[in-house]
Every structure is written in C-alpha cells, then in structure tokens.
Design a protein around this motif. Structure first.
Motif, PDB file in Angstrom:
ATOM      1  N   ASP D 282      -6.365  -4.683  14.586  1.00  0.00           N
ATOM      2  CA  ASP D 282      -5.049  -5.042  14.033  1.00  0.00           C
ATOM      3  C   ASP D 282      -4.526  -6.285  14.735  1.00  0.00           C
ATOM      4  O   ASP D 282      -3.566  -6.232  15.497  1.00  0.00           O
ATOM      5  N   GLN D 283      -5.169  -7.399  14.469  1.00  0.00           N
ATOM      6  CA  GLN D 283      -4.855  -8.632  15.201  1.00  0.00           C
ATOM      7  C   GLN D 283      -4.142  -9.658  14.327  1.00  0.00           C
ATOM      8  O   GLN D 283      -4.340 -10.868  14.473  1.00  0.00           O
ATOM      9  N   TRP D 284      -3.377  -9.184  13.404  1.00  0.00           N
ATOM     10  CA  TRP D 284      -2.583 -10.072  12.550  1.00  0.00           C
ATOM     11  C   TRP D 284      -1.527 -10.815  13.367  1.00  0.00           C
ATOM     12  O   TRP D 284      -0.972 -10.268  14.314  1.00  0.00           O
ATOM     13  N   GLY D 285      -1.220 -12.023  12.962  1.00  0.00           N
ATOM     14  CA  GLY D 285       0.031 -12.644  13.355  1.00  0.00           C
ATOM     15  C   GLY D 285       1.129 -12.118  12.449  1.00  0.00           C
ATOM     16  O   GLY D 285       0.860 -11.736  11.302  1.00  0.00           O
ATOM     17  N   PRO D 286       2.402 -12.078  12.925  1.00  0.00           N
ATOM     18  CA  PRO D 286       3.499 -11.590  12.072  1.00  0.00           C
ATOM     19  C   PRO D 286       3.588 -12.414  10.784  1.00  0.00           C
ATOM     20  O   PRO D 286       3.650 -13.643  10.837  1.00  0.00           O
ATOM     21  N   GLY D 287       3.566 -11.735   9.656  1.00  0.00           N
ATOM     22  CA  GLY D 287       3.693 -12.410   8.372  1.00  0.00           C
ATOM     23  C   GLY D 287       2.449 -13.148   7.919  1.00  0.00           C
ATOM     24  O   GLY D 287       2.489 -13.882   6.936  1.00  0.00           O
ATOM     25  N   GLU D 288       1.334 -12.941   8.605  1.00  0.00           N
ATOM     26  CA  GLU D 288       0.109 -13.673   8.226  1.00  0.00           C
ATOM     27  C   GLU D 288      -0.374 -13.253   6.838  1.00  0.00           C
ATOM     28  O   GLU D 288      -1.033 -13.999   6.142  1.00  0.00           O
ATOM     29  N   HIS D 289      -0.099 -12.009   6.493  1.00  0.00           N
ATOM     30  CA  HIS D 289      -0.209 -11.600   5.078  1.00  0.00           C
ATOM     31  C   HIS D 289       1.131 -10.967   4.746  1.00  0.00           C
ATOM     32  O   HIS D 289       1.642 -10.171   5.529  1.00  0.00           O
ATOM     33  N   ASN D 290       1.725 -11.322   3.610  1.00  0.00           N
ATOM     34  CA  ASN D 290       2.988 -10.670   3.270  1.00  0.00           C
ATOM     35  C   ASN D 290       3.123 -10.516   1.760  1.00  0.00           C
ATOM     36  O   ASN D 290       2.135 -10.588   1.032  1.00  0.00           O
ATOM     37  N   GLY D 291       4.318 -10.285   1.292  1.00  0.00           N
ATOM     38  CA  GLY D 291       4.538 -10.016  -0.120  1.00  0.00           C
ATOM     39  C   GLY D 291       5.924  -9.423  -0.265  1.00  0.00           C
ATOM     40  O   GLY D 291       6.400  -8.717   0.637  1.00  0.00           O
ATOM     41  N   THR D 292       6.555  -9.720  -1.366  1.00  0.00           N
ATOM     42  CA  THR D 292       7.943  -9.321  -1.552  1.00  0.00           C
ATOM     43  C   THR D 292       8.133  -7.804  -1.593  1.00  0.00           C
ATOM     44  O   THR D 292       9.043  -7.260  -0.976  1.00  0.00           O
ATOM     45  N   PHE D 293       7.245  -7.120  -2.322  1.00  0.00           N
ATOM     46  CA  PHE D 293       7.502  -5.707  -2.609  1.00  0.00           C
ATOM     47  C   PHE D 293       6.809  -4.745  -1.639  1.00  0.00           C
ATOM     48  O   PHE D 293       6.381  -3.659  -2.031  1.00  0.00           O
ATOM     49  N   ARG D 294       6.702  -5.167  -0.378  1.00  0.00           N
ATOM     50  CA  ARG D 294       6.134  -4.282   0.634  1.00  0.00           C
ATOM     51  C   ARG D 294       7.074  -3.131   0.993  1.00  0.00           C
ATOM     52  O   ARG D 294       6.678  -2.221   1.714  1.00  0.00           O
ATOM     53  N   GLY D 295       8.307  -3.215   0.540  1.00  0.00           N
ATOM     54  CA  GLY D 295       9.272  -2.212   0.957  1.00  0.00           C
ATOM     55  C   GLY D 295       9.857  -1.465  -0.232  1.00  0.00           C
ATOM     56  O   GLY D 295      11.067  -1.487  -0.443  1.00  0.00           O
ATOM     57  N   ASN D 296       8.987  -0.812  -0.997  1.00  0.00           N
ATOM     58  CA  ASN D 296       9.417  -0.035  -2.162  1.00  0.00           C
ATOM     59  C   ASN D 296       9.794   1.365  -1.691  1.00  0.00           C
ATOM     60  O   ASN D 296       8.997   2.310  -1.735  1.00  0.00           O
ATOM     61  N   ASN D 297      11.056   1.530  -1.276  1.00  0.00           N
ATOM     62  CA  ASN D 297      11.470   2.773  -0.610  1.00  0.00           C
ATOM     63  C   ASN D 297      11.365   4.013  -1.486  1.00  0.00           C
ATOM     64  O   ASN D 297      11.086   5.105  -0.996  1.00  0.00           O
ATOM     65  N   MET D 298      11.579   3.825  -2.780  1.00  0.00           N
ATOM     66  CA  MET D 298      11.434   4.966  -3.683  1.00  0.00           C
ATOM     67  C   MET D 298       9.990   5.472  -3.634  1.00  0.00           C
ATOM     68  O   MET D 298       9.741   6.688  -3.662  1.00  0.00           O
ATOM     69  N   ALA D 299       9.056   4.575  -3.575  1.00  0.00           N
ATOM     70  CA  ALA D 299       7.653   4.984  -3.467  1.00  0.00           C
ATOM     71  C   ALA D 299       7.408   5.709  -2.154  1.00  0.00           C
ATOM     72  O   ALA D 299       6.705   6.727  -2.117  1.00  0.00           O
ATOM     73  N   PHE D 300       8.018   5.221  -1.076  1.00  0.00           N
ATOM     74  CA  PHE D 300       7.811   5.877   0.231  1.00  0.00           C
ATOM     75  C   PHE D 300       8.305   7.328   0.196  1.00  0.00           C
ATOM     76  O   PHE D 300       7.706   8.224   0.781  1.00  0.00           O
ATOM     77  N   ILE D 301       9.410   7.515  -0.496  1.00  0.00           N
ATOM     78  CA  ILE D 301       9.981   8.863  -0.571  1.00  0.00           C
ATOM     79  C   ILE D 301       9.037   9.815  -1.300  1.00  0.00           C
ATOM     80  O   ILE D 301       8.736  10.908  -0.814  1.00  0.00           O
ATOM     81  N   ALA D 302       8.545   9.354  -2.450  1.00  0.00           N
ATOM     82  CA  ALA D 302       7.617  10.214  -3.203  1.00  0.00           C
ATOM     83  C   ALA D 302       6.314  10.388  -2.427  1.00  0.00           C
ATOM     84  O   ALA D 302       5.706  11.469  -2.426  1.00  0.00           O
ATOM     85  N   ALA D 303       5.881   9.330  -1.741  1.00  0.00           N
ATOM     86  CA  ALA D 303       4.645   9.385  -0.964  1.00  0.00           C
ATOM     87  C   ALA D 303       4.739  10.422   0.143  1.00  0.00           C
ATOM     88  O   ALA D 303       3.801  11.197   0.386  1.00  0.00           O
ATOM     89  N   THR D 304       5.883  10.432   0.809  1.00  0.00           N
ATOM     90  CA  THR D 304       6.063  11.376   1.913  1.00  0.00           C
ATOM     91  C   THR D 304       6.072  12.810   1.390  1.00  0.00           C
ATOM     92  O   THR D 304       5.453  13.698   1.974  1.00  0.00           O
ATOM     93  N   GLU D 305       6.731  12.989   0.265  1.00  0.00           N
ATOM     94  CA  GLU D 305       6.737  14.310  -0.362  1.00  0.00           C
ATOM     95  C   GLU D 305       5.312  14.754  -0.704  1.00  0.00           C
ATOM     96  O   GLU D 305       4.921  15.897  -0.474  1.00  0.00           O
ATOM     97  N   ALA D 306       4.518  13.813  -1.217  1.00  0.00           N
ATOM     98  CA  ALA D 306       3.139  14.131  -1.627  1.00  0.00           C
ATOM     99  C   ALA D 306       2.300  14.614  -0.449  1.00  0.00           C
ATOM    100  O   ALA D 306       1.383  15.427  -0.614  1.00  0.00           O
ATOM    101  N   LEU D 307       2.609  14.093   0.727  1.00  0.00           N
ATOM    102  CA  LEU D 307       1.807  14.462   1.908  1.00  0.00           C
ATOM    103  C   LEU D 307       1.864  15.948   2.216  1.00  0.00           C
ATOM    104  O   LEU D 307       0.989  16.493   2.892  1.00  0.00           O
ATOM    105  N   LYS D 308       2.898  16.601   1.715  1.00  0.00           N
ATOM    106  CA  LYS D 308       3.007  18.052   1.936  1.00  0.00           C
ATOM    107  C   LYS D 308       1.768  18.798   1.452  1.00  0.00           C
ATOM    108  O   LYS D 308       1.410  19.834   1.990  1.00  0.00           O
TER     109      LYS D 308
END
Lengths: 415, 415, 415, 415
Positions: D282-308
């Motif tokens: 994990d030797q990335w520089g900060p922002g060396e790869h990025n993208g606008t929609f890396r923070g889709n919080n609704m997806a994170f919520i459903a993803a966390t639920e799925a982990l159950k």
C-alpha cells in the motif's frame, strides 16, 4: 528503365524524377549511359561532400582489396577501424576539445539515431524524447517516431509514441518557440513528461532547409542543462562540413551529449555511421545495440582519407566562401524573379529557395534535370529547391549549376 | 587493442571475445597482424557465405572503381543495380516460380525487416504482428519489437508494442505450438487481435540455432492463408544458401508473402539488403520507406557475381553434403563427450551444439579462438556453439576447424 | 480518525486535509460528529450544485425505496430512467436546440470521458486526441492520457499515448495558442497527426480554475469544423449550471459533438454520468461500451428532480448574480492583501484566487477549515484557492464563507 | 419503449433483449409496468447477490436520508465509511487472516481494476501485466487492455498495450497452460517481459463461466511467488459469496496481493468498489488514484448491512447447497436434451450450460424472458446460458426458474 519498372518495387523514388541510367561520376559531375553530363547539386543527398570518386580514396580502396584486407568485420578489431578511430580522435575530437566515445551503430543514419535514442533513455531512465516540427531522423520505427512528416509517419502502419513534437525555431510567426518549450517543461501540469532527450538538426534538410539561429541552439542547450535532459544533435546531413564547419553546431558553441553522423562520414559514399557519446554517458552493455554491418572496412578507409580535409582550416574556409557566394546568388534570383515569392533558406553549402506556389519548385527541378543539373526539392510540400553540391565544387561548377537553374526558372515561369 | 578500449564505445562486443587485430582474409581463413591464421566458422555472422575476398568479386570491384563507376546512388538507376535486378530475377526468382517485386530498403537486416512490417501493416490495415520465442529480427525499434531476447528488448528503453510472441516449433515439450497459435487466432476472446503478419526465421540463428520442421512451416503458412495474414520469412541469416538451398524455406514448399534478405546477399561482405514482396502486395507509395544507402553499387556488383553460384545445382548440393558431414561430426562429438549434455541443432551449414552447462559453450569458444578457430555462441543463455562456416569451405577446412573445436572441448572439460 | 489511518489505504487524501468525521449536511452546511458547523465552498468537488440533502429529492428517494422500486438495473428500461430521458430532453436539449443522443456510460466522470474518446475514435478512424495543458479528465488510463498533471500521469506506471497536449488559452504569455494549434494542424510536417477529437474543459477545475475566453472556444470549434475533428466538451465539473448556464459552453454559442456530464447531474450526490452524442455520431454497436452501474435509479430520480431548476431562467440568473458578487469580493481581497500577489480566476460560481507564493494557498485553506469553511486548492502547484459553493447558496452563506476566508488570510499572512 | 429508442444511445443492450419497463423488485423477483412477474437468474449481472430490496437495508437507507446523513463525501471521513471499514475488517479480513489495506477507488468494477494495475506497476517498476484468454476486467482503457473480447477491445479505437494474454486453465485441449506460462517466464528469449502482475478471475463470468481448478490457481500463485510478480484476483463478479465463499479464491488457499471487489459489495445495488492491497504494497501517494464518487455513503450503509450474512457460516453453506442442486439440475438437463451438446460450467451459484450450436443459447434466453425468467448468455460467441440467481434465492425460486428454463429449451428445440 524497363528493368526498374518491371522488377523493382513501387517504392522507388529518385529513379522516377531522374529517369536515366547513371554510369560514371567524378568530382561534381555525373554521366549517364548516353554520355550526357550532369552537374551535381544533390551530392547523393549529402553523402558525397567530398565529391564523386576522389582519386586518393579510390587508390586506397584498390590497394586494400588487392591486399585481401578484411572487408567485413562487425565490431572485430581491424586496421582500418583502428586508423579511423585514431585519426578521428586526433583531427576532429581533440582540436575541438570534445570528449566523446565513438560508437559504430550499423552503417545508416537511422541506425545512429536509434542508438542515440536508446542510450539517452537508458541514461535518464525516461521514455519521452522531444523532437521538432519538420524534423527528419530516419525511417525505422524509433527514428520515425521523432520525424515530423505525416506521409512517412503514416507509412509506419502503427501509432508512433514516446515522442513529443515541439515548434522549431521560427515555426509560428511572432512566437518564441523557446518560450513554449520552456513553459511545457517547467509546468508540472503541461501533460508533457520530462524527456530523456531533445533531438534536433541544426539545419533541417528534408524538412525544408530550415536553419536554426545559433542563439536558439544555445537556448535549447541551456534548457537541456537546466532540466538534465540529454541533447542529441543529428548531424547526419548537416555535419561533415556541410554548413562550413565539421560539425554544424560549432558556431553555436554548444556541446551536445550525443552526436549522430552518417552520410558523408564514409568519404566516398560507402555506408557508414557513427554515434558520438560523451564519455560519462557511454554506459552501454556489450552488444546492447548491434548490427551486422558495423565493420564496413572499405568505408573506414575512405573515411580516414576524408579526414585529411580537416587537418587545417582551408577546407572549412573554402566551404564558407562558396556558401557566401551561393547565398548572394540565391538572393539575386529571388529579387530577379519575384513571381517565385522566393525565400532564402539555410547556410553554408546547405541552402535553398522556398517557393510559395504549389508545384513550382518541382517543375523547376524537373526542367533542371533535362538541362543537366541534378537538384531536388525538400520541405513538407516539396516547396524548397534544395542546393546540396559536393563541398569540393569549384567556382566554375557552382556557376554552371546556377546558370542551368536560372534557365530552368525562366523556362518554367514562361509557361 | 588500446585504441579500441580508449576510443570506442563500451558497446563493442566481438573485439572483446576475439581480442586481436585482424588484417587479411581469404576463403575460409583470416590472419591477424601477428600473422596468426584462423579458420573461420563464423563467416561474419553469416555475411560471408561466399568466403572472404573472392577473386572474381575483387576484380569486378577494382575494375568498377577504376572506371569511376557511380559508388553511391540512393535509388537512382545505375548499371550495377540494373544488372543485379535482372540476374536475381533470372537466376533466383524465375526458376523457383516466385513472383516478387524487389525492394532496396537500406543496406541492413533491420532495414529489410522494418520495411516488411510496414508493408504488411499497410496491406492489411492491421497493427499486430506475431513473432516467435527466441526470434531475432534486428535492433531498431520496429524489428526489436518482434525480437525475443530480453536484454536486447530492454535496451530499447521503451516498451515494445504491436507484437505478440508465440511459441516456436518445439518450444514447450510435448506441446503443439500450432494448436496453441490456432486457438488464439480462432477464439475471438483470446485477447490477441488478428495480426497483419506472422514473421519467422526457419532456423533461428541468434536464438539458438532452432530449426523449425518443414511440416511446422507448412502449417504456419496454412494458418496465414486461412486467416488472411501475411507470412514474412526473415531469411537474413538462413537465406543465401546457408541451409542448403538459396531460400531456407524451399524444402517446405511454402511461398511467403514477403522475404527479407541481407548479410550474404552483398556477396563479399558489403552492406546490402533487399525485401521481396509478392507483386500484388507491392503497394508502396514512392519513397514511403527510404534510406540513404539503398544504392551501394559496389555491393550490387559483388551480389551479381555471387548469383553465378546459383545458375545450377552444384553449389547447393555441395552445401548439403558438407552439412551432412557436419551433422555426423556433431553427433560424434555429442556421443564422445557426454559431459557436454550436448544436443545437435540446426541444418545445412547452420548448425550447433547446445551444451547444457552454464558457461561451458563460451569457454569452448574462447579456447577455440586461442587455438585458431573463430566460432561464437548463440541462444538466450549463450548455450549453443554455433557453426557458420563460409559455404565455400572445403573438406580440409571443415576438418581443420572441427579438430580445433574438439581439442578445445577436451581442454575445457579437463579443467 | 484511527479507523481511517489503520484500515484505509494510504491513497486517501481529503480526510487528511479535513481531519474530522462528518455526520450531517443540509444546503450549504455540513456538521461533524462534534456538532461543529462548516460552510461548504467545495460542494463535493462540484457534485453538490443543488446543495446537500434537498428536501424534495429526499422525499422522492424515500418514496421510491418504500415502493420497492428497482434500485439497480444496468441498461434495462425502468421508470426513473424513462423519466430522466424525457425530462432531460424536454428541459435541457430541446430549448437549446441540441440534437444529442443520451448515453449512460457508467456512473463516473472518467467513464463518460472514456466513452467520448472511444466514440470519437470510432467515428473518425483516427487515434490521436488533442487535449490541453492542465486539463483534468479522469484517472483511468484513457482519461488519464488526456490529463496534464504529471503526478497523476506518473501514477499510471505506463507511458500514456494517443494524446497530444496543446497550450490552453493564455498558456504562454503574449502567445496565441490558437495560432500554434492551427499551425500544427495545417503543417503536414508538424509531427502531430490529424486527431480524432479535441477535448477540453471550458473552465479547468483541477488545473487551476483557468477559464477560456468565449472567443477562444469559438476558434477551437472552427478549427474542429475545418479539419473535421470532433469537439468534446468535458462539462463534468463546469456543467450543471456551475458557471451560470446549464452547459458551460452556452455563452460561446458552440455546439460540441460530444458532451461529458457527471458530478452534479445526479442531483443529490449519487453516482451518475451521461455522455451526449450528436445523433449522427451515435454509431455504437450494442454494448460496445458498458459497465455494471449504468442503471443507478436512485440517481435518476434525484437527477430528474434537479432538472426542475432549469425549467425557467431564474436559477441561472441567480447563479450569475452570485458569481458577480463573488468576483467583486475576490477582487477586493486581491487589492486589500497585496502580499498574496493574487490573481482572480474563473467565472460563475467556479472561481478562485491564484496566490503566487509557495504553500500559501494551502495554509489559507487549512486555516479556513479550522474556522469552519470547507475550501480546497487546485492548480499544478496547489496555488489556487478554489471557490465551488453549492449553487443554491444564499447571500448570507456566501458572506459567511468569505468572512472566514478573509480571517484565514489575515491570520496566515500575519505569521 | 419508444423513449429509449428515440432518446437513448444505440449503445444500450439489455433493454433490447428484455424489452419491457421494469418497475418493482423484491428478493429474487422483478415486475414490469404491466405487472408481469419475472424470476431473476441474472441478479443485476452479479450485483444483487443479497436480492432486490432487502428490508433491513431499505430501512437503514431511509433512516439515513431522514437524518440528513452526508450522501456524497469523496474520501472525507464519515460514519458510514467508518462503520464499513471496521465491519469489513472484523467480519471478512480478520477471520481469514488477511492483512489488506482497503482502498476506495471509485464506485465501479473497472475503477478497482485500474487501481490494482497501477499499484502493481508502481510497486514493481514493471509495465507488462499478464491476463488470460477470455478475461473480462472492464471497459476503460487500462482494464480493457487486460480483457480478451475482441469486439470490446476493438471498441477502444486504439491499440491496447502493456498486457500479454496467456491461456486460461483448460484453454487448449491436452495442453498444460501452466507449462506455457512457466516457459515464457523462465526463458529470457521468450519475448515476454517479466510482468508487474498476473490478473485473473477464478471463474470467468463474461468469458463463458470458465472455472479454474484450485490446483491451477495454486500453481499460478507459486509462479507469482517464484518470479516476484503480484497476483491480482478480480473478484468483482465471482466474489461476495457468489461461488460459495466470500472470496472466490478461498478454497484454493491462496493469498492474492491485490483483490478487486465491486458489484455486490454495495449490498443493494448501489455503485461501490473497493481494492484490497497487502499492507506492504500500500505505497500510494495521497490522491495518486482518485475519483469523485469514492464516498457513496448510501452504498456503505447497505454494504455494512450485507456483511451480517458473513458473521457465521450459514449463508456460505446455503449457497454451497444451492450450488450443488443447480449443478445436478444442469447435468440432468444436459443428459435429457442431448441436442444441446451441452457442457456444465462454473461452480457455486455461478454456473452455466455451454451449448455447442450457434444462436441456440440466445434463443433459449429470449424464450425464457417471454416465459418470465431473466437469464442471459455469456462467452465469446454467446454460447453459454449463464445462471446467476441472487444468493438468497430459495429452493422454490430455483425450481421455478429451472422449470421455465427447461420449458424454454423444449420449445426452442422443437422449432
């Protein structure tokens, strides 16, 4: 000419523009099988700077053959190779205070360029090379990548990469091409990576006899030093005395990191090329670049003989004088024939007239051929009549050629 | 050797392995400046198939020089070019029922390969070319892209594209490389695009004297016909009689679309190359591929003289007989010296012994040099002792060379 | 923040500059888990033009979820997709007399750019695309090839090809970048192939808030028309009303052949992108470009709701007025704090102050964060403080944000 | 469907094969606007492993919206991101003894692949990546370079480089693809450079449901370790439990250096992707790869639920049992309908029938759609009927879907 039409590939070109079979040549003259004489303002595309069939070279070659000298030797050690190395060092490098190692990269211009690009990439660990608009560096894929001509590039059949084309001196009117280059290099957002090298011709032969100003060359060298970029001068056509000094860049007082020489380096027209590399950058592994015909001993013999011209300044001065005369004549023709919209190009014995009317330059050259002058066009639209006489031409020869040219201009303009 | 160490680039290679200055040569022999004689099992890396300093060629060259014949002519029409075209057509193409146009692409092997790749891409409009493992096609970027050797590829300093490397005949034990190639071509999901061409050497010279079976060559041709792919045979090293027929592919009864010839085509070791292109594919624009030294008339003269060897079958038969003798001797050596773990490679007068012990092949060649035999290694790990004597070598010469080799093997194995 | 440091990759960036955990947001405000309030001059990097958590969008989303609406549908037909297509056509395309087909290329900016490059290459059969210095088009290899930033390009780990970087408007002082571009296109020796497309941002967001003049945009379009090159406008950041009109290019009265939209097109911040393609160029094969998340129905719902803002001119006028206020404030700050060596950049609600002193812009933004303002830098050297408030921000919000900014400037300058 | 035909680009594909407007969905069922019910054997191309509109996820999403949770946050810290990181680490990584850093590369499959290729190239300093025949990794240029399908590759409009396609397990009958790969890697003359990475899918979803043997996967890992090559597993489609374990490679007991996840990672079908990278790499520089929609919080919520589902083994076991049932049914169908020349493919709930008759698989799927089953084809010639039901499907659902399929087979075979 039937033989050529029936058996040779459609790729042939000069035999189309000059449709006769040539038989003999000496000095600045050629004769065809009908005995017709031609003045040579072409010099084998800059390969016959020392003229056709120089007597001393002929003798040396015959002697070598008679003695069963080794003809072909790759990069094995031979006497002609040894002699050439020593004389080139003595006569050319030492007096100019140049610390170059001499590489034999294969006997063609494109081979020396390919080797130059490789070593620059190896030394810097970078991939991009900056070349200039209307550059011509060769026809194999590496060299073609740094060549501007779209017809020739398209012939590759593949996209050409790792090269960025920047504006040559005076490319866009009223725009300082150094300012562009500088801006692209210093701006980390420019989209142009720091290059391994900048490659240039001081006078672009195929690209239209575009001569860079000495000041421009100096500034390019400064940029290279500031950014730790290697400077490659492709002196294949403009070197070997063509512009009035052995290397074309001498008046600019720059020291390129790599210099490419071919064409007239072989003295009498035999295939040969060398790559000069600053000692500190000569970091090749053995055989990392090679090629079968690196050991053309006959070429080495003629090449060594040719170096005699450079033991003192006489030859250089004579070229400069002839260049000045040619310049004045070109200016006279431009003045006298305003229909040409002519523009004087080049320096030394590498000059031309750019003619701003489609097809006219080609018509003039075709007419000149019929009248006994070998002269070709150059430039992206074949718009430049290009004068490249052998450097050994005398005043009579120059005048004779220019007379035919003027007659051809008159004839063509009349139509 | 000081001159070479001090002035020549680190890239030099043969002068390291054979550290002496060569002076004279004749037939299958060379002499250095100390008068020491060497038997030549190297033939200028396959360039001196007709031996050193053939008397008739020497005479023709001297005569031409004395008559002020045109030495350098790009692709202008000259008498030596005309003679070569006509004789090559009469002696080589016609009797073999081959309808090729002859292209002069610049006088080196890599130049003919670059031109072959270009025309294949132009004709098909495709970009990829399939080459084979351990192929060697040259050192300029286009040719290097289809070359297998990783040291040489790495020297490019840039990634090499538009080429896919497929397994050569017998590459992976018990695997049919044709089945593999076929599968990649027929499967639209294979990740390999339909190529413009397949390029191959019938016997891989630099890659380890790997000789493809005739049956394998036929199958490759069949694949090319089925998928409308051009077949390019790079006969630079294996052609010009090296394997017992003028073209190395003749026993396979295939008709490549493009054939690359260089090295021995120039007869006496002068730089020359030609590209043979099926008439229907000769769709170049004038000058679409070019190069300064396309008109090396001295080479044309020697080349035309060399064609005399092919006016009847005698020369070919003699090569085949010598090849058979060499094969039997190689097998004898392998049997007699089991420590070599030797394997016989190649065919005709392009043979070798693969020695499965690191560094041993190199030691043998070094010892052979000291004993008066010029012989080099090949293969990705320099594991093959490669025999490439001039084709004109006689029985005495072969035996002499093999005796030195055997003594060298003994000596090296003793240590 | 431990969770992020321990478990998330080093590639994370914003959470380093703004080291707090955000919990809620509404309109132009955000709150972190400590309840601290932040004014938002960042708008999710231009994704939240309509502000955070718009009430109407929230309601629509909740309703859709409650009704078991299809959430994920690739490019299957669904009601939200149908509604979006129809409303976008009615509200955006028709009134502007734009005849575009709508493509869903995958829900990110880089995806729409990749699809735009593909269709341009397919339509023209050419490979090169011209982009501009300091362009930012995305981080996947196709988009990255037309992006200027060297850090991001270098991250590719491979050379980036098929793109030529040309000077953006006002790139080199006193040089006309159109003249330069024109010269490279018309000269067949320039080394730059006729491109498939020219891709540009009318205001370069990441590149330093460089706003092209309308006149320059018009001239680029003229060049495209003259040379039959497709014009692609990447309106991912500058579109969706950011500069005062729905498309950023409207004031230039140009009609790009392809338009890329993403970020705020999804209304509330949900991933979505569309590519608009002139009908005549919509020559895709089915599935020739695809992607799993082309059917994010929740985004379509918010997107359709957002279009209500464009049913009349009020929203646009309001943006323009706020833009004018912001411009005057920026100029005031530049005047009042000459130590900044400030330069006003941008237009509409996409503006910035370029600060000619290394690190200063970053220090100001860091200080602003502590004082409750989310604002980031842009430009190749992070030299621009970039104002990108939600378009729905009111006068109070703007003033509040600017007050914090001014306090931060004062504070930083004092040190 | 008029709206889609008139306004949407020709690139649309699924709406052509399933020409109806879908309105609602729950579990393993969909309904169109006419109220017609469909059994889902497609699961949004593997994105809906947890079924449509899971109740718990719906509730969580609604609650979050109602609370004005931050919807869009790039890589700023938010509570849903924090929760996801912690739960993923607890539930997935720790129990499997995997030391990965979690990267959010942008919310699509192609984005995670592009980031994986970048980091592998950065870590190794090499450029080439080896992929396999019939691989599918995405449609942006980096991912497309390692994708096999020629139609999709051709859509790039440019040559695709830096990738070498090697034979997947069982690619050529009776040929050991590992032997090939091994030979190409160990031979320095193979023409294939030492790669940065080998990227593979353990079951090729788009390529025809080709499941690699565990033994083959182990051998690939061994090769990677021996040559210091990074192993990337693209588990976008085969991961998230699809084959019966969370990661598809678990039964092979390998530990890839990089793992790509997307599709079902987002739980309910919202765009999301993660890249798992061994800590040491994990030797990335900060922002060396990025993208606008890396923070889709609704997806994170459903993803966390799925982990159950992964907190104990029940879910995995259930998948395995359903997979076994599906396998037996597939074999029964193949036996019962020999006209299909059927071959069973795949494992877990990622299976298919390869049908060796052109067009037949497509006809069967078309008929199934009319009868109420959503099922698609895959493979280079669309020759495989591909079963990808939601993992939560019950016995009744499976039987219902298989009944429709069998009826469709009967119907199509009758014609």
């Amino acid at each position: 000419m039937k033989t050529f039409e029936n058996l040779e590939s459609e790729v042939r070109s000069y035999s189309r523009g000059w449709p006769t079979v040539f038989e003999k040549s000496k000095g600045y003259k050629l004769w065809d099988t009908d005995g017709k004489e031609y003045v040579d303002f072409f010099a084998g595309a800059g390969t016959l700077n020392y003229g056709h069939n120089n007597d001393a070279m002929q003798e040396k070659l015959i002697e070598y053959i008679k003695n069963d000298g080794v003809i072909h030797s790759l990069d094995m050690a031979t006497i002609p190779r040894q002699d050439f190395l020593e004389r080139f060092n003595e006569v050319i490098l030492k007096p100019r205070n140049l610390d170059y190692k001499i590489m034999f990269p294969g006997p063609t211009g494109t081979n020396t360029v390919e080797s130059a690009l490789k070593i620059a990439r190896k030394i810097t660990g970078r991939e991009t090379v900056i070349s200039f608009t209307n550059a011509f560096h060769g026809m194999t894929i590496g060299s073609l990548s740094v060549t501007g001509n779209s017809f020739k590039r398209h012939g590759a059949g593949i996209p050409l990469h790792h090269a960025v084309s920047m504006p040559f001196d005076n490319y866009v009117e009223d725009h300082d091409s150094i300012a562009y280059l500088d801006r692209f290099l210093e701006d980390s957002g420019s989209g142009v990576a720091l290059p391994a090298a900048i490659i240039l011709e001081t006078v672009q032969g195929e690209g239209g006899i575009n001569a860079a100003r000495m000041e421009w060359l100096k500034k390019v060298e400064e940029l290279c030093r500031r950014w730790d970029i290697l400077l490659i001068v492709d002196d294949v056509q403009a070197g070997n005395g063509r512009t009035g000094t052995f290397f074309s860049f001498e008046p600019a007082e720059i020291k390129p990191d790599v210099v490419c020489l071919s064409k007239s380096i072989g003295g009498i027209g035999l295939p040969m090329a060398i790559t000069l590399i600053k000692s500190e950058y000569d970091q090749w592994g053995p055989g990392e670049h090679n090629g079968t015909f690196r050991g053309n001993n006959m070429a080495f013999i003629a090449a060594t003989e040719a170096l005699k011209n450079w033991e003192n300044d006489e030859f250089a001065h004579a070229i400069q004088e002839k260049g000045a005369f040619l310049k004045s004549e070109i200016n006279r023709l431009i003045d006298q024939y305003p229909e040409l919209n002519g523009e004087a190009k080049g320096r030394g014995l590498m000059q031309g007239i750019s003619i701003d009317k489609e097809g006219l330059a080609e018509d003039i050259c075709a007419e000149a051929f019929h009248r006994g002058l070998i002269v070709e066009t150059s430039g992206p639209d074949d718009e430049v009549v290009k004068f490249l006489p052998p450097l050994i031409i005398d005043q009579e020869g120059l005048e004779k050629g220019l007379k035919i040219l003027e007659d051809s201009i008159k004839h063509v303009l009349k139509q």
